[in-house]
Design an enzyme around this catalytic site. Sequence first.
Site, PDB file in Angstrom:
ATOM      1  N   ILE A  15     -12.532  23.939  31.505  1.00 53.38           N
ATOM      2  CA  ILE A  15     -13.673  24.068  32.417  1.00 53.38           C
ATOM      3  C   ILE A  15     -14.522  25.288  32.082  1.00 53.38           C
ATOM      4  O   ILE A  15     -15.749  25.276  32.273  1.00 53.38           O
ATOM      5  CB  ILE A  15     -13.217  24.074  33.898  1.00 53.38           C
ATOM      6  CG1 ILE A  15     -14.388  23.711  34.805  1.00 53.38           C
ATOM      7  CG2 ILE A  15     -12.600  25.397  34.311  1.00 53.38           C
ATOM      8  CD1 ILE A  15     -14.975  22.347  34.561  1.00 53.38           C
ATOM      9  N   SER A  37      -8.290  35.894  27.909  1.00 53.06           N
ATOM     10  CA  SER A  37      -7.551  34.663  27.677  1.00 53.06           C
ATOM     11  C   SER A  37      -6.511  34.964  26.616  1.00 53.06           C
ATOM     12  O   SER A  37      -6.755  35.793  25.733  1.00 53.06           O
ATOM     13  CB  SER A  37      -8.517  33.573  27.180  1.00 53.06           C
ATOM     14  OG  SER A  37      -8.101  32.302  27.589  1.00 53.06           O
ATOM     15  N   ARG A  38      -5.354  34.286  26.721  1.00 58.98           N
ATOM     16  CA  ARG A  38      -4.306  34.579  25.747  1.00 58.98           C
ATOM     17  C   ARG A  38      -4.687  34.055  24.367  1.00 58.98           C
ATOM     18  O   ARG A  38      -4.316  34.621  23.352  1.00 58.98           O
ATOM     19  CB  ARG A  38      -2.984  33.985  26.224  1.00 58.98           C
ATOM     20  CG  ARG A  38      -2.510  34.604  27.541  1.00 58.98           C
ATOM     21  CD  ARG A  38      -1.423  33.804  28.176  1.00 58.98           C
ATOM     22  NE  ARG A  38      -1.807  32.401  28.347  1.00 58.98           N
ATOM     23  CZ  ARG A  38      -1.061  31.491  28.929  1.00 58.98           C
ATOM     24  NH1 ARG A  38       0.117  31.825  29.413  1.00 58.98           N
ATOM     25  NH2 ARG A  38      -1.488  30.253  29.045  1.00 58.98           N
ATOM     26  N   LYS A  91     -11.877  25.968  41.788  1.00 56.81           N
ATOM     27  CA  LYS A  91     -11.148  25.180  42.761  1.00 56.81           C
ATOM     28  C   LYS A  91      -9.870  24.637  42.117  1.00 56.81           C
ATOM     29  O   LYS A  91      -9.867  24.464  40.887  1.00 56.81           O
ATOM     30  CB  LYS A  91     -11.987  24.031  43.318  1.00 56.81           C
ATOM     31  CG  LYS A  91     -12.653  23.130  42.267  1.00 56.81           C
ATOM     32  CD  LYS A  91     -11.875  22.319  41.273  1.00 56.81           C
ATOM     33  CE  LYS A  91     -10.839  21.357  41.775  1.00 56.81           C
ATOM     34  NZ  LYS A  91     -10.307  20.506  40.643  1.00 56.81           N
ATOM     35  N   ASP A 169      -5.740  17.338  42.674  1.00 55.38           N
ATOM     36  CA  ASP A 169      -6.618  18.321  41.995  1.00 55.38           C
ATOM     37  C   ASP A 169      -8.046  17.788  41.915  1.00 55.38           C
ATOM     38  O   ASP A 169      -8.976  18.463  42.379  1.00 55.38           O
ATOM     39  CB  ASP A 169      -6.056  18.685  40.608  1.00 55.38           C
ATOM     40  CG  ASP A 169      -7.021  19.570  39.835  1.00 55.38           C
ATOM     41  OD1 ASP A 169      -6.874  20.796  39.871  1.00 55.38           O
ATOM     42  OD2 ASP A 169      -7.953  19.022  39.202  1.00 55.38           O
TER      43      ASP A 169
HETATM   44  P1  NAP Z   1      -6.869  24.492  31.283  1.00 58.55           P
HETATM   45  O1  NAP Z   1      -7.851  24.247  30.186  1.00 58.55           O
HETATM   46  O2  NAP Z   1      -5.514  23.895  31.158  1.00 58.55           O
HETATM   47  O3  NAP Z   1      -6.636  26.031  31.541  1.00 58.55           O
HETATM   48  C1  NAP Z   1      -7.643  26.998  31.474  1.00 58.55           C
HETATM   49  C2  NAP Z   1      -7.129  28.235  30.750  1.00 58.55           C
HETATM   50  O4  NAP Z   1      -6.277  28.972  31.627  1.00 58.55           O
HETATM   51  C3  NAP Z   1      -6.277  27.928  29.553  1.00 58.55           C
HETATM   52  O5  NAP Z   1      -7.071  27.694  28.431  1.00 58.55           O
HETATM   53  C4  NAP Z   1      -5.401  29.148  29.436  1.00 58.55           C
HETATM   54  O6  NAP Z   1      -6.025  30.061  28.569  1.00 58.55           O
HETATM   55  C5  NAP Z   1      -5.350  29.710  30.837  1.00 58.55           C
HETATM   56  N1  NAP Z   1      -4.010  29.512  31.396  1.00 58.55           N
HETATM   57  C6  NAP Z   1      -3.351  28.349  31.544  1.00 58.55           C
HETATM   58  N2  NAP Z   1      -2.132  28.563  32.071  1.00 58.55           N
HETATM   59  C7  NAP Z   1      -2.022  29.903  32.236  1.00 58.55           C
HETATM   60  C8  NAP Z   1      -1.008  30.768  32.716  1.00 58.55           C
HETATM   61  N3  NAP Z   1       0.152  30.268  33.158  1.00 58.55           N
HETATM   62  N4  NAP Z   1      -1.249  32.085  32.752  1.00 58.55           N
HETATM   63  C9  NAP Z   1      -2.410  32.587  32.305  1.00 58.55           C
HETATM   64  N5  NAP Z   1      -3.418  31.825  31.838  1.00 58.55           N
HETATM   65  C10 NAP Z   1      -3.222  30.505  31.799  1.00 58.55           C
HETATM   66  O7  NAP Z   1      -7.452  24.041  32.688  1.00 58.55           O
HETATM   67  P2  NAP Z   1      -8.924  23.599  33.119  1.00 58.55           P
HETATM   68  O8  NAP Z   1      -9.055  22.134  33.016  1.00 58.55           O
HETATM   69  O9  NAP Z   1      -9.933  24.464  32.499  1.00 58.55           O
HETATM   70  O10 NAP Z   1      -8.796  23.902  34.701  1.00 58.55           O
HETATM   71  C11 NAP Z   1      -8.768  25.208  35.193  1.00 58.55           C
HETATM   72  C12 NAP Z   1      -9.200  25.165  36.644  1.00 58.55           C
HETATM   73  O11 NAP Z   1     -10.499  24.559  36.703  1.00 58.55           O
HETATM   74  C13 NAP Z   1      -8.292  24.316  37.529  1.00 58.55           C
HETATM   75  O12 NAP Z   1      -8.129  24.916  38.765  1.00 58.55           O
HETATM   76  C14 NAP Z   1      -9.047  22.994  37.647  1.00 58.55           C
HETATM   77  O13 NAP Z   1      -8.786  22.341  38.884  1.00 58.55           O
HETATM   78  C15 NAP Z   1     -10.478  23.466  37.594  1.00 58.55           C
HETATM   79  N6  NAP Z   1     -11.404  22.432  37.114  1.00 58.55           N
HETATM   80  C16 NAP Z   1     -11.104  21.684  36.021  1.00 58.55           C
HETATM   81  C17 NAP Z   1     -11.963  20.640  35.634  1.00 58.55           C
HETATM   82  C18 NAP Z   1     -11.687  19.755  34.455  1.00 58.55           C
HETATM   83  O14 NAP Z   1     -12.440  18.770  34.263  1.00 58.55           O
HETATM   84  N7  NAP Z   1     -10.676  19.989  33.638  1.00 58.55           N
HETATM   85  C19 NAP Z   1     -13.134  20.418  36.363  1.00 58.55           C
HETATM   86  C20 NAP Z   1     -13.441  21.253  37.419  1.00 58.55           C
HETATM   87  C21 NAP Z   1     -12.566  22.265  37.798  1.00 58.55           C
HETATM   88  P3  NAP Z   1      -5.129  30.940  27.572  1.00 58.55           P
HETATM   89  O15 NAP Z   1      -3.936  30.134  27.173  1.00 58.55           O
HETATM   90  O16 NAP Z   1      -6.063  31.247  26.428  1.00 58.55           O
HETATM   91  O17 NAP Z   1      -4.757  32.158  28.370  1.00 58.55           O
END
Ligand code: NAP
Length: 306
Positions: A15, A37-38, A91, A169
């Site tokens: 996101i 970010s890691r 969110k 979610d």
């Molecule tokens: P994601 O790509 O799986 O995670 C985002 C980043 O968070 C990862 O690249 C990772 O970066 C970091 N992360 C993940 N687990 C972690 C941990 N345990 N500790 C520290 N950092 C961690 O997820 P996403 O889809 O972007 O979603 C993130 C948020 O946005 C959620 O709350 C989701 O509901 C919301 N969202 C998502 C979407 C969608 O379409 N996917 C849409 C709207 C809102 P590093 O590994 O580089 O640290």
Amino acid sequence: MADKIKVALVGIGKIAIDQHVPSIATSDDWELAGTVSRSGTVDGVPAYTDIETMLAERPEIGVVSLCLPPVPRFAYAAACLRAGRHVMLEKPPGATLAEVYALDAMAQNAGLTLFATWHSRMAKGVQAAKAALAGKTIESGHIDWKENVRQWHPKQDWVFDPGGMGVLDPGINALSILTEVLPTPVHLKSAVLHTPANRQTPIRAEMTFSDGITASFDWLKEGIQTWEQRFVATDGTTVHLFEGGNRCSVDGIAQTMSELGEYPALYARMSHLVRTGTSDVDLSPMVHVSDIMTLGRRETAPAFEW
Ligand code: NAP
């Protein structure tokens, strides 16, 4: 024009790259001044792998926008508030209600802005639907929120871990619209949660709320994705929100939409909150999710693999 506000993005994943980075880049209000970010980075932007280092080394960054999943988010948000930074939460705003109440209290005590964002509330048709339903009594309504988890959360196992909320979610996006457009609040009456045998969180859910409102969330929808809500008021007014709330018709007539897209509108709102020294923390969508988890009847669904 006022100086741009420097923001750091934390959690450079799906996101952040899809929405936050382009929304900041096209805004006159914001400058992306750092990332934490890691493994993720953004070209040309100073990158940190540790939040405490960024907070210590970059005192001029006044706002931190947290894009990581909900379970690890609290520790990052608390660190930012302790360090005197305004905070924007993706969110759902946390893994539990209590931790978001705690963040809200920390922000209030420190005179900082906390914004629990709901991007779907900023969808272009939501305010037209709200205006059409204002002052009316709802007779019935139905939500279909059906999308493909493999497309929107590719290989993101966290969505099926405790705190990941499963289909709730994306479902919380529907509930963020519901709680915005209804003239009076509703409450959950029953729910059925279908959880894959090898996972912790539901992949499908059906809900019944008061005021004749039902909802169906499904994370296995292939082909055309469906994000729709329909409401009928006792005076016969019908409101149809579709395309995730980005289009709205009232009694079959297309309504005028808001101009800004969802994420540009979130950053415009955050800019207003910071400049006016206020916060926006509405947890009503998350209360419904918590109630669904509390009251829902469990059924086992086939095992899920990516
Ligand atoms: P994601 O790509 O799986 O995670 C985002 C980043 O968070 C990862 O690249 C990772 O970066 C970091 N992360 C993940 N687990 C972690 C941990 N345990 N500790 C520290 N950092 C961690 O997820 P996403 O889809 O972007 O979603 C993130 C948020 O946005 C959620 O709350 C989701 O509901 C919301 N969202 C998502 C979407 C969608 O379409 N996917 C849409 C709207 C809102 P590093 O590994 O580089 O640290």
